[in-house]
Each structure stands twice: as C-alpha cells, then as structure tokens.
Design a protein around this motif. Structure first.
Motif, PDB file in Angstrom:
ATOM      1  N   MET A  33       0.842  -1.179   0.000  1.00 29.28           N
ATOM      2  CA  MET A  33       0.000   0.000   0.000  1.00 29.28           C
ATOM      3  C   MET A  33       0.883   1.237   0.000  1.00 29.28           C
ATOM      4  O   MET A  33       1.887   1.289   0.705  1.00 29.28           O
ATOM      5  N   VAL A  34       0.492   2.221  -0.770  1.00 29.32           N
ATOM      6  CA  VAL A  34       1.191   3.495  -0.765  1.00 29.32           C
ATOM      7  C   VAL A  34       0.212   4.560  -0.302  1.00 29.32           C
ATOM      8  O   VAL A  34      -0.858   4.723  -0.885  1.00 29.32           O
ATOM      9  N   VAL A  35       0.571   5.234   0.781  1.00 28.64           N
ATOM     10  CA  VAL A  35      -0.202   6.366   1.277  1.00 28.64           C
ATOM     11  C   VAL A  35       0.483   7.593   0.715  1.00 28.64           C
ATOM     12  O   VAL A  35       1.666   7.818   0.965  1.00 28.64           O
ATOM     13  N   SER A  36      -0.233   8.374  -0.081  1.00 27.84           N
ATOM     14  CA  SER A  36       0.417   9.499  -0.741  1.00 27.84           C
ATOM     15  C   SER A  36      -0.382  10.780  -0.623  1.00 27.84           C
ATOM     16  O   SER A  36      -1.603  10.763  -0.482  1.00 27.84           O
ATOM     17  N   CYS A  37       0.343  11.885  -0.657  1.00 27.11           N
ATOM     18  CA  CYS A  37      -0.253  13.209  -0.667  1.00 27.11           C
ATOM     19  C   CYS A  37       0.654  14.104  -1.492  1.00 27.11           C
ATOM     20  O   CYS A  37       1.664  13.649  -2.029  1.00 27.11           O
ATOM     21  N   SER A  38       0.335  15.370  -1.583  1.00 23.67           N
ATOM     22  CA  SER A  38       1.088  16.269  -2.459  1.00 23.67           C
ATOM     23  C   SER A  38       2.552  16.409  -2.059  1.00 23.67           C
ATOM     24  O   SER A  38       3.408  16.679  -2.891  1.00 23.67           O
ATOM     25  N   ARG A  48      -4.629  -2.208   7.092  1.00 24.76           N
ATOM     26  CA  ARG A  48      -4.943  -1.856   8.482  1.00 24.76           C
ATOM     27  C   ARG A  48      -3.910  -0.913   9.092  1.00 24.76           C
ATOM     28  O   ARG A  48      -4.184  -0.241  10.076  1.00 24.76           O
ATOM     29  N   ARG A  49      -2.730  -0.844   8.525  1.00 26.79           N
ATOM     30  CA  ARG A  49      -1.725   0.150   8.952  1.00 26.79           C
ATOM     31  C   ARG A  49      -1.781   1.392   8.067  1.00 26.79           C
ATOM     32  O   ARG A  49      -1.491   2.490   8.506  1.00 26.79           O
ATOM     33  N   ALA A  50      -2.145   1.210   6.802  1.00 28.79           N
ATOM     34  CA  ALA A  50      -2.189   2.332   5.865  1.00 28.79           C
ATOM     35  C   ALA A  50      -3.346   3.284   6.156  1.00 28.79           C
ATOM     36  O   ALA A  50      -3.188   4.502   6.071  1.00 28.79           O
ATOM     37  N   TYR A  88      -0.210   7.300  15.897  1.00 27.33           N
ATOM     38  CA  TYR A  88       1.131   7.702  15.469  1.00 27.33           C
ATOM     39  C   TYR A  88       2.117   6.543  15.631  1.00 27.33           C
ATOM     40  O   TYR A  88       2.825   6.194  14.701  1.00 27.33           O
ATOM     41  N   PHE A  89       2.143   5.934  16.809  1.00 24.86           N
ATOM     42  CA  PHE A  89       3.068   4.814  17.028  1.00 24.86           C
ATOM     43  C   PHE A  89       2.700   3.600  16.173  1.00 24.86           C
ATOM     44  O   PHE A  89       3.562   2.901  15.659  1.00 24.86           O
ATOM     45  N   TYR A  90       1.395   3.360  15.999  1.00 26.21           N
ATOM     46  CA  TYR A  90       0.914   2.197  15.254  1.00 26.21           C
ATOM     47  C   TYR A  90       1.186   2.323  13.753  1.00 26.21           C
ATOM     48  O   TYR A  90       1.639   1.370  13.117  1.00 26.21           O
ATOM     49  N   SER A  91       0.924   3.505  13.192  1.00 25.94           N
ATOM     50  CA  SER A  91       1.004   3.624  11.737  1.00 25.94           C
ATOM     51  C   SER A  91       2.295   4.259  11.231  1.00 25.94           C
ATOM     52  O   SER A  91       2.777   3.893  10.165  1.00 25.94           O
ATOM     53  N   VAL A  92       2.880   5.181  11.973  1.00 24.25           N
ATOM     54  CA  VAL A  92       4.122   5.810  11.509  1.00 24.25           C
ATOM     55  C   VAL A  92       5.313   4.896  11.792  1.00 24.25           C
ATOM     56  O   VAL A  92       6.138   4.649  10.922  1.00 24.25           O
ATOM     57  N   VAL A 115      -7.177   3.459  18.115  1.00 26.09           N
ATOM     58  CA  VAL A 115      -6.949   3.576  16.671  1.00 26.09           C
ATOM     59  C   VAL A 115      -8.291   3.695  15.941  1.00 26.09           C
ATOM     60  O   VAL A 115      -8.472   4.580  15.098  1.00 26.09           O
ATOM     61  N   ARG A 116      -9.244   2.832  16.280  1.00 28.23           N
ATOM     62  CA  ARG A 116     -10.574   2.897  15.648  1.00 28.23           C
ATOM     63  C   ARG A 116     -11.246   4.231  15.925  1.00 28.23           C
ATOM     64  O   ARG A 116     -11.839   4.840  15.028  1.00 28.23           O
ATOM     65  N   ARG A 117     -11.165   4.700  17.162  1.00 32.72           N
ATOM     66  CA  ARG A 117     -11.801   5.964  17.548  1.00 32.72           C
ATOM     67  C   ARG A 117     -11.211   7.135  16.754  1.00 32.72           C
ATOM     68  O   ARG A 117     -11.942   7.992  16.261  1.00 32.72           O
TER      69      ARG A 117
END
Length: 132
Positions: A33-38, A48-50, A88-92, A115-117
């Motif tokens: 998965m690639v999470v991208s922005c400008s 689930r991490r992306a 932050y700790f989970y996904s970064v 995380v869900r919240r």
C-alpha cells in the motif's frame, strides 16, 4: 517487461491509499500500500496500517508525520490525546500494539479502540471515499 498497476483503495482530504502491483512475466507481485499526498508518501504492507496513517496525514500536516525520530512524539500529536498518540506509534513507526500498550500503560485492546476511535473521528470530519 515490468509495469506497475495502481488501484485506488481510499481517499480522505487529498490523501490517497493505493495498492501498487508490479506486473512481471510470472504474474502480479504486490508491492504494498502506498499512502500518498502532495508532499510525499509512505509505503505500508497492510491496509490496516495504511488507513490510520492516511487519516493521520489528513488531520495533521504530512511534514509533521515525516520528521519525527524513533520513539519521539510530536507535541502537536500529543496534545490531541491518547487516540492520536496510539495511531502515530501504530502507523508511523509500525509498532506492535503490545509495545504501544506498554508505553501508554493501557491494555492491548485499548490501543485498538484508540486507533478505531481516531480513524472514525477523522472520517467524520472529512467524509472519505472508499474504492473497495
């Protein structure tokens, strides 16, 4: 002959999650998965991490997410409370939920609730598009 195939999965506040596959002679090979922005992007192996990472990038500036050193938490994230910290700790940093629970002195299940919240609250603000 290699080609890349990109499939949009999710978009929130100009932050996208795309599944990238490489076409080889043998068939498809998932590149993740690639999470991208400008201003850049991050690669994660699982949706689930992306998805939490995408919501974090949508809520805060992507530069804020990219600049932290391991085990450092930006003040801007910390003041938003435990759910933002857990995401932050989970996904970064892609830390295991047991490690996050120990750091935050909560149960493992509580980390998943945080995380869900956080994801749900950001989705409520920005109305995401899901392509799945």
């Amino acid at each position: 002959m290699e080609r890349h195939k990109v499939q949009n999965l999710y978009e929130i506040n100009e932050v996208k999650i795309e599944l990238v596959r490489k076409t080889t002679y043998d068939g498809f090979e998932n590149l993740g998965m690639v999470v991208s922005c400008s201003s850049g992007g991050w690669r994660r192996n699982r949706f689930r991490r992306a998805k939490p990472l995408a919501t974090l990038a949508a809520k805060f500036s992507p530069e804020l997410i990219s600049r932290g050193a391991k085990d450092c938490l930006p003040v801007e994230i910390a003041v938003h409370g435990k759910p933002a910290m857990a995401v932050y700790f989970y996904s970064v940093y892609c830390e295991d939920s047991n490690i996050i629970a120990d750091k935050m002195r909560v149960e493992r299940g509580t980390v998943h609730q945080y995380v869900r919240r956080f994801v749900n609250s950001v989705e409520g603000e920005y109305e995401p598009t899901s392509f799945k």
